[in-house]
Design a protein around this motif. Structure first.
Motif, mmCIF file in Angstrom:
data_model
loop_
_atom_site.group_PDB
_atom_site.id
_atom_site.type_symbol
_atom_site.label_atom_id
_atom_site.label_comp_id
_atom_site.label_asym_id
_atom_site.label_seq_id
_atom_site.Cartn_x
_atom_site.Cartn_y
_atom_site.Cartn_z
ATOM 1 N N ALA A 96 -0.107 -8.228 -13.967
ATOM 2 C CA ALA A 96 0.373 -9.411 -13.245
ATOM 3 C C ALA A 96 1.895 -9.416 -13.274
ATOM 4 O O ALA A 96 2.498 -9.538 -14.350
ATOM 5 C CB ALA A 96 -0.164 -10.688 -13.882
ATOM 6 N N ARG A 101 1.307 0.875 -12.768
ATOM 7 C CA ARG A 101 0.752 -0.385 -13.263
ATOM 8 C C ARG A 101 -0.005 -1.135 -12.170
ATOM 9 O O ARG A 101 -0.857 -1.978 -12.461
ATOM 10 C CB ARG A 101 1.863 -1.279 -13.827
ATOM 11 C CG ARG A 101 2.610 -0.678 -15.014
ATOM 12 C CD ARG A 101 3.526 -1.682 -15.660
ATOM 13 N NE ARG A 101 2.781 -2.734 -16.332
ATOM 14 C CZ ARG A 101 3.339 -3.852 -16.813
ATOM 15 N NH1 ARG A 101 4.642 -4.044 -16.678
ATOM 16 N NH2 ARG A 101 2.606 -4.758 -17.412
ATOM 17 N N LEU A 102 0.291 -0.811 -10.908
ATOM 18 C CA LEU A 102 -0.386 -1.473 -9.796
ATOM 19 C C LEU A 102 -1.868 -1.109 -9.724
ATOM 20 O O LEU A 102 -2.650 -1.802 -9.062
ATOM 21 C CB LEU A 102 0.299 -1.118 -8.473
ATOM 22 C CG LEU A 102 1.719 -1.658 -8.303
ATOM 23 C CD1 LEU A 102 2.402 -1.005 -7.110
ATOM 24 C CD2 LEU A 102 1.696 -3.167 -8.142
ATOM 25 N N HIS A 103 -2.245 -0.020 -10.359
ATOM 26 C CA HIS A 103 -3.653 0.394 -10.361
ATOM 27 C C HIS A 103 -4.427 -0.240 -11.520
ATOM 28 O O HIS A 103 -5.632 -0.026 -11.641
ATOM 29 C CB HIS A 103 -3.736 1.920 -10.430
ATOM 30 C CG HIS A 103 -3.034 2.598 -9.291
ATOM 31 N ND1 HIS A 103 -3.536 2.616 -8.006
ATOM 32 C CD2 HIS A 103 -1.848 3.257 -9.226
ATOM 33 C CE1 HIS A 103 -2.712 3.279 -7.208
ATOM 34 N NE2 HIS A 103 -1.672 3.662 -7.920
ATOM 35 N N ASP A 104 -3.729 -1.005 -12.338
ATOM 36 C CA ASP A 104 -4.352 -1.728 -13.443
ATOM 37 C C ASP A 104 -4.702 -3.135 -12.963
ATOM 38 O O ASP A 104 -3.808 -3.921 -12.625
ATOM 39 C CB ASP A 104 -3.387 -1.782 -14.633
ATOM 40 C CG ASP A 104 -3.959 -2.519 -15.819
ATOM 41 O OD1 ASP A 104 -5.093 -3.050 -15.727
ATOM 42 O OD2 ASP A 104 -3.273 -2.581 -16.862
ATOM 43 N N LYS A 105 -5.982 -3.456 -12.911
ATOM 44 C CA LYS A 105 -6.426 -4.749 -12.371
ATOM 45 C C LYS A 105 -5.941 -5.927 -13.210
ATOM 46 O O LYS A 105 -5.920 -7.062 -12.729
ATOM 47 C CB LYS A 105 -7.946 -4.775 -12.260
ATOM 48 C CG LYS A 105 -8.493 -3.804 -11.217
ATOM 49 C CD LYS A 105 -9.993 -3.919 -11.087
ATOM 50 C CE LYS A 105 -10.519 -2.961 -10.014
ATOM 51 N NZ LYS A 105 -11.998 -3.049 -9.877
ATOM 52 N N THR A 106 -5.533 -5.668 -14.439
ATOM 53 C CA THR A 106 -5.060 -6.754 -15.298
ATOM 54 C C THR A 106 -3.558 -6.980 -15.164
ATOM 55 O O THR A 106 -3.024 -7.937 -15.725
ATOM 56 C CB THR A 106 -5.382 -6.467 -16.774
ATOM 57 O OG1 THR A 106 -4.652 -5.306 -17.195
ATOM 58 C CG2 THR A 106 -6.878 -6.220 -16.951
ATOM 59 N N SER A 137 -0.796 -9.300 -4.451
ATOM 60 C CA SER A 137 -2.060 -9.929 -4.057
ATOM 61 C C SER A 137 -2.460 -9.525 -2.644
ATOM 62 O O SER A 137 -1.689 -8.940 -1.890
ATOM 63 C CB SER A 137 -1.933 -11.446 -4.129
ATOM 64 O OG SER A 137 -1.195 -11.929 -3.019
ATOM 65 N N ASP A 138 -3.672 -9.890 -2.262
ATOM 66 C CA ASP A 138 -4.148 -9.639 -0.899
ATOM 67 C C ASP A 138 -3.550 -10.615 0.093
ATOM 68 O O ASP A 138 -3.738 -10.471 1.295
ATOM 69 C CB ASP A 138 -5.675 -9.750 -0.833
ATOM 70 C CG ASP A 138 -6.359 -8.587 -1.542
ATOM 71 O OD1 ASP A 138 -5.731 -7.525 -1.619
ATOM 72 O OD2 ASP A 138 -7.496 -8.764 -1.993
ATOM 73 N N ARG A 161 3.963 -11.399 -7.623
ATOM 74 C CA ARG A 161 2.530 -11.675 -7.627
ATOM 75 C C ARG A 161 1.988 -11.777 -6.213
ATOM 76 O O ARG A 161 0.889 -11.319 -5.917
ATOM 77 C CB ARG A 161 2.250 -12.974 -8.394
ATOM 78 C CG ARG A 161 2.451 -12.833 -9.901
ATOM 79 C CD ARG A 161 1.912 -14.019 -10.659
ATOM 80 N NE ARG A 161 2.647 -15.236 -10.383
ATOM 81 C CZ ARG A 161 3.739 -15.622 -11.038
ATOM 82 N NH1 ARG A 161 4.243 -14.856 -11.997
ATOM 83 N NH2 ARG A 161 4.344 -16.753 -10.736
ATOM 84 N N GLU A 191 0.824 -1.204 0.000
ATOM 85 C CA GLU A 191 0.000 0.000 0.000
ATOM 86 C C GLU A 191 0.863 1.261 0.000
ATOM 87 O O GLU A 191 0.483 2.285 -0.585
ATOM 88 C CB GLU A 191 -0.945 -0.007 1.208
ATOM 89 C CG GLU A 191 -2.029 -1.075 1.142
ATOM 90 C CD GLU A 191 -2.829 -1.021 -0.156
ATOM 91 O OE1 GLU A 191 -3.238 0.088 -0.552
ATOM 92 O OE2 GLU A 191 -3.024 -2.073 -0.781
ATOM 93 N N LYS A 243 2.015 1.662 -3.596
ATOM 94 C CA LYS A 243 0.939 2.167 -4.457
ATOM 95 C C LYS A 243 0.687 3.653 -4.242
ATOM 96 O O LYS A 243 0.428 4.396 -5.186
ATOM 97 C CB LYS A 243 -0.352 1.386 -4.181
ATOM 98 C CG LYS A 243 -0.342 -0.056 -4.646
ATOM 99 C CD LYS A 243 -1.666 -0.718 -4.296
ATOM 100 C CE LYS A 243 -1.695 -2.173 -4.743
ATOM 101 N NZ LYS A 243 -2.970 -2.837 -4.364
#
Length: 279
Positions: free
Chosen positions: A236, A229-234, A247-248, A243, A204, A207
């Motif tokens: 990886a 790029r971290l704000h792009d949900k696609t 991830s959460d 990864r 966080e 980001k």
């Protein structure tokens, strides 16, 4: 602004083979940018950060700041060069028997600013930047964790550095205070043009604050990417550790399986213990 070339830092370990905390790392940091370095505990990120100002002298490699290789400087030249590199520590490192203003002024005394008038003016300037001027006469024990960290930022800014190194600057803070400290760092970068390098294990923070990200594992930078790029949900990351950090899973208490294999995690833990947590 910062060019790290083939840096390696090795520590001796009692009764064991030497531990390589930083392993052949090269990294370029643009002037005026905010570079994030993220990884698990023991990845080597704090050692790499301390390599930049030679608080931990690399075993091999080059540390070039504004076209000057710090590794080639004399002790006196290095001392002068460090005045342009501020540092914020995870543990605040304030002197308990000095007031807030005296803590900030101490950095100026070490930097050789002999005029009391000049020191006091720069202390006032630094405290104003982080909105803590009203605590100038207060001792650290009377401050909250967030206030102490703001004093630490003011101390780092008092010498008017061109570079600010931040070692886990929010790990001891609650989420609200973390957001406040990150806002100050973002404002400092924008308003003063200071190049910032921040080490953290919190995605966080990456980001919210950084322009570029370097992911470290076992002493190496294994992946780099632009922070937006971290704000792009696609998006990886290409590595398993990248990864996992995105991830959460990193926020859970062990209930979610990591993509990392156990051998990799064991290697990180062993490296951290061998050098007393310095990496």
């Amino acid at each position: 602004m910062i060019s790290l070339r083939h840096l390696s830092t090795t520590f001796a370990a009692r009764g064991k083979n030497p531990i390589t905390a930083v392993d052949d790392v090269s990294l370029e940091v643009d002037r005026g940018s905010i570079q994030g370095i993220i990884g698990f505990s023991g990845a080597g990120k704090s050692t790499l950060l301390r390599n930049i100002n030679l608080l931990e002298r690399p075993t091999t490699g080059e540390v070039i700041i504004d076209d000057v290789d710090l590794m080639k400087l004399s002790a006196e030249q290095l001392r002068q060069a460090r005045h342009q590199i501020g540092m914020i520590f995870q543990g605040f490192n304030l002197v308990n028997n000095l007031t807030v203003a005296q803590n900030v002024e101490l950095s100026l005394k070490f930097a050789g600013v002999t005029s009391t008038k000049d020191r006091r003016a720069r202390v006032a300037e630094a405290l104003e930047i982080v909105d803590i001027s009203d605590k100038a006469a207060v001792y650290p024990a009377k401050l909250s964790g967030g206030q102490q960290q703001r004093v630490a930022i003011a101390r780092a800014l008092a010498t008017r550095p061109r570079i600010l190194l931040c070692d886990e600057p929010t790990s001891a803070l609650d989420p609200f205070t973390t957001a406040t400290v990150l806002q100050y760092l973002a404002d400092i970068n924008r308003d003063l043009g200071i190049t910032v390098v921040v080490v953290t294990h919190e995605m966080e923070v990456i980001k919210a604050l950084t322009d570029h990200v370097a992911v470290m594992e076992s002493g190496r930078i294994v992946e780099r990417f632009a922070a937006d790029r971290l704000h792009d949900k696609t998006f990886a990351p290409t590595t398993s550790i990248g990864r996992y950090l995105v991830s959460d899973g990193i926020h859970l208490n062990g209930r979610q399986q990591s993509e990392l294999d156990q051998a990799s995690l064991d290697q990180v833990s062993t490296a951290e213990l061998a050098v007393g947590g310095r990496v």
